[in-house]
Design an enzyme around this catalytic site. Structure first.
Site, PDB file in Angstrom:
ATOM      1  N   ASP A   1      58.370  33.100  23.820  1.00 36.95           N
ATOM      2  CA  ASP A   1      58.323  34.266  22.950  1.00 36.95           C
ATOM      3  C   ASP A   1      58.072  33.877  21.495  1.00 36.95           C
ATOM      4  O   ASP A   1      58.629  32.909  20.992  1.00 36.95           O
ATOM      5  CB  ASP A   1      59.617  35.061  23.030  1.00 36.95           C
ATOM      6  CG  ASP A   1      59.503  36.377  22.289  1.00 36.95           C
ATOM      7  OD1 ASP A   1      58.767  37.247  22.774  1.00 36.95           O
ATOM      8  OD2 ASP A   1      60.113  36.508  21.221  1.00 36.95           O
TER       9      ASP A   1
ATOM     10  N   ASP B   1      64.578  43.127  19.790  1.00 41.95           N
ATOM     11  CA  ASP B   1      63.774  42.039  19.223  1.00 41.95           C
ATOM     12  C   ASP B   1      64.345  41.665  17.854  1.00 41.95           C
ATOM     13  O   ASP B   1      63.602  41.438  16.889  1.00 41.95           O
ATOM     14  CB  ASP B   1      62.299  42.418  19.128  1.00 41.95           C
ATOM     15  CG  ASP B   1      61.387  41.208  18.892  1.00 41.95           C
ATOM     16  OD1 ASP B   1      61.901  40.070  18.904  1.00 41.95           O
ATOM     17  OD2 ASP B   1      60.179  41.401  18.697  1.00 41.95           O
TER      18      ASP B   1
ATOM     19  N   HIS C   1      58.721  43.749  24.503  1.00 39.34           N
ATOM     20  CA  HIS C   1      58.426  44.654  23.374  1.00 39.34           C
ATOM     21  C   HIS C   1      57.097  45.417  23.484  1.00 39.34           C
ATOM     22  O   HIS C   1      56.184  45.224  22.692  1.00 39.34           O
ATOM     23  CB  HIS C   1      58.503  43.912  22.046  1.00 39.34           C
ATOM     24  CG  HIS C   1      57.927  42.526  22.011  1.00 39.34           C
ATOM     25  ND1 HIS C   1      56.663  42.200  22.460  1.00 39.34           N
ATOM     26  CD2 HIS C   1      58.459  41.357  21.549  1.00 39.34           C
ATOM     27  CE1 HIS C   1      56.439  40.912  22.282  1.00 39.34           C
ATOM     28  NE2 HIS C   1      57.507  40.383  21.731  1.00 39.34           N
TER      29      HIS C   1
END
Length: 421
Positions: free
Chosen positions: A149, A302, A229
C-alpha cells in the site's frame, strides 16, 4: 473492575434493544434489563448507544521509522477516541514491513495500548515490486494481510504470482489500485478544478484499470482480493460486476469519498489532498450508493498522518489525511442522520465486516463475549478542532466541520480506555 452500564441502547448487526450491560473480568457477563448487582462503576447509558468496538482495516501508524508523524501508541490513542478497537496497519514504514522482526516489533509495541493492532506485511521485498516476500514466514510471525500500500505492484505477472501464493497460504492481499504511469506526477483529481488551479491531475482511469487488473488476476487463480480506498464510479461498477460473477473480491472506502468532492480543493489546502483524491459529484454519489447497497463492504479511514510542515505547501505536500477520530461521526452525519442507513448497517460496515474479511475475532454485544465496545452519543454535535485530536498530526479534511455523533467511551478487555462523557 466491574462496570454496569444501565439503560443503554445496544446495537449489533442483529440487535437493537434497550438493556443493561454488566462487565466483569474482561467479559460481558449479563445483558438484560434491571441488573441490580453492585459495580465499581455505574454508568447511566440513557440516551447513549453501545456498539461493538469498531475495526479500521486501513491505517498508517508510521512506526517504525516515521514516528515524528505518528507512532503505535499515539495512533492507538486516536483510534480509541474514535471508538476504534482494532486496526490493520499498513506496511509502508521505514523500513517497510517485510521481515518477521518488524512484524514482531509492531505486535509487541501495541500490546498495552488496548487496541488490537494487526500488521500488514509487504507483498514485495522493500516494496520495490521486484521480488515476493516470504508469505509463509511473515504469516507465522503474525502478519494479518499483505499489501504494498502506497504504491501498486507494477508487474501484473508478479501480482498474479502473489495472489496464487496467498491462496496457498490462506492470506489476503489488499491492493492499492493505481497505475503510476497514468498518474505521472498528478497531485489531485484530473478535472476542471485541477485545470483552474493549474496543477497536474490524477486520471480516474489509473484506479479503474488496476482495479480491473486485480480482479482478473484474482479470478484467474481463484484467490481472494481486497480493493483498498475505492474512490471512482468506474471502480464501483467493476467491483459490482465482479461480485455478480462470483469473484471473491471485497472492497472499502472512506468517509471523505462519500462526503466531499474535488471542489473542496479550491482553497488550495493540502489537508484536502489524499491518494486516491477527492473526485467529482458523480463519483461521490456512486460511492455513497455502493456503500448503501453493499457493493462496498467496509468503511475505513486510510489514516495517514503528516506534519504541519510537510502539509504547508499545497503542491509539494505528501498526500494523506488523518481520520480515526472522525470516521464514525462523519458516517453518522452523512448516512445515519440523513436516514440513508441504520445503526446496525454502520456496525456491519465498521465493525463486523472488516473482521470477517480478515478472519480475526469478532467484537459483539452478547453475554460471554469479550468486553470490546464503544458508547456513542449519536446526537452530540461537535466541531472538529484539529489541535484537539489525540494523534501526533492534525491533517484532517474535516477541520472546522460540525458533525453529529461522537464516541464518548471506549472499553476493551473490560477496561475503560477512553472517556469523554
Amino acid at each position: 473492575m466491574k462496570i454496569l452500564i444501565q439503560n443503554v441502547r445496544a446495537v449489533d448487526v442483529n440487535l437493537d434493544t434497550v438493556t443493561d450491560i454488566l462487565i466483569e473480568n474482561g467479559s460481558i457477563t449479563r445483558m438484560t434489563k434491571g441488573v441490580s448487582e453492585a459495580a465499581d462503576r455505574v454508568i447511566d447509558g440513557t440516551g447513549l448507544t453501545a456498539m461493538p468496538g469498531l475495526f479500521d482495516m486501513h491505517v498508517h501508524f508510521r512506526d517504525p521509522g516515521q514516528t515524528h508523524k505518528e507512532d503505535i501508541l499515539t495512533g492507538a490513542a486516536a483510534a480509541l477516541a474514535g471508538g476504534v478497537t482494532g486496526v490493520l496497519a499498513m506496511p509502508n514504514t521505514t523500513p517497510p514491513v517485510d521481515s518477521p522482526e518488524t512484524i514482531r516489533y509492531i505486535i509487541d509495541k501495541a500490546k498495552e495500548t488496548g487496541v488490537s493492532v494487526y500488521p500488514v506485511a509487504c507483498i514485495t521485498k522493500g516494496m520495490a515490486g521486484e521480488e515476493l516476500t516470504d508469505f509463509a514466514q511473515l504469516k507465522a510471525a503474525g502478519a494479518a494481510a499483505l499489501s504494498d500500500d502506497g504504491r501498486p505492484v507494477k508487474s501484473a505477472e508478479l501480482m498474479r504470482q502473489a495472489l496464487a501464493e496467498t491462496k496457498a497460504q490462506d492470506m489476503l492481499i489488499t491492493s492499492h489500485c493505481e497505475d503510476l504511469d497514468i498518474i505521472n506526477g498528478g497531485i489531485m483529481h484530473k478535472g476542471c478544478v485541477a485545470e483552474e488551479l493549474g496543477v497536474k491531475g490524477m486520471d480516474r482511469a489509473s484506479e479503474d484499470y488496476i482495479t480491473a487488473r486485480e480482479i482478473v488476476l484474482a479470478a484467474s487463480v481463484g484467490a481472494r482480493v481486497h480493493i483498498a480506498h475505492v474512490s471512482t464510479q468506474g471502480s464501483v461498477e467493476i467491483i459490482r460486476a465482479a461480485k455478480r460473477l462470483g469473484v471473491p473480491v471485497t472492497c472499502e472506502t472512506a468517509p471523505h469519498y462519500f462526503l466531499f468532492t474535488h471542489e473542496k480543493l479550491r482553497s488550495r489546502n493540502a489537508n484536502d489532498r489524499m491518494n486516491p483524491p477527492l473526485r467529482e459529484e458523480s463519483d461521490r454519489l456512486a460511492i455513497e450508493n455502493a456503500v448503501l447497497d453493499g457493493t462496498i463492504d467496509c468503511i475505513v479511514t486510510d489514516h495517514a498522518p503528516h506534519t504541519q510542515e510537510e502539509k504547508a505547501d499545497f503542491e509539494k505536500a505528501p498526500n494523506g489525511i488523518v481520520g480515526l477520530e472522525t470516521s464514525l461521526a462523519a458516517t453518522l452525519t452523512a448516512l445515519y442522520h440523513t436516514g440513508k442507513c441504520s445503526l446496525s448497517d454502520i456496525v456491519r460496515m465498521m465493525a463486523v465486516k472488516p473482521r470477517e474479511i480478515l478472519g480475526v475475532p469478532q467484537a459483539q454485544l452478547a453475554e460471554g463475549a469479550n468486553a470490546d465496545l464503544v458508547l456513542v452519543d449519536t446526537q452530540r454535535q461537535w466541531t472538529v478542532e484539529p489541535e484537539k485530536l489525540h494523534g501526533k498530526s492534525c491533517n484532517t479534511a474535516f477541520r472546522g466541520m460540525e458533525l453529529t455523533g461522537k464516541a464518548v467511551m471506549t472499553i476493551t478487555d473490560g477496561i475503560i480506555r477512553y472517556e469523554e462523557m
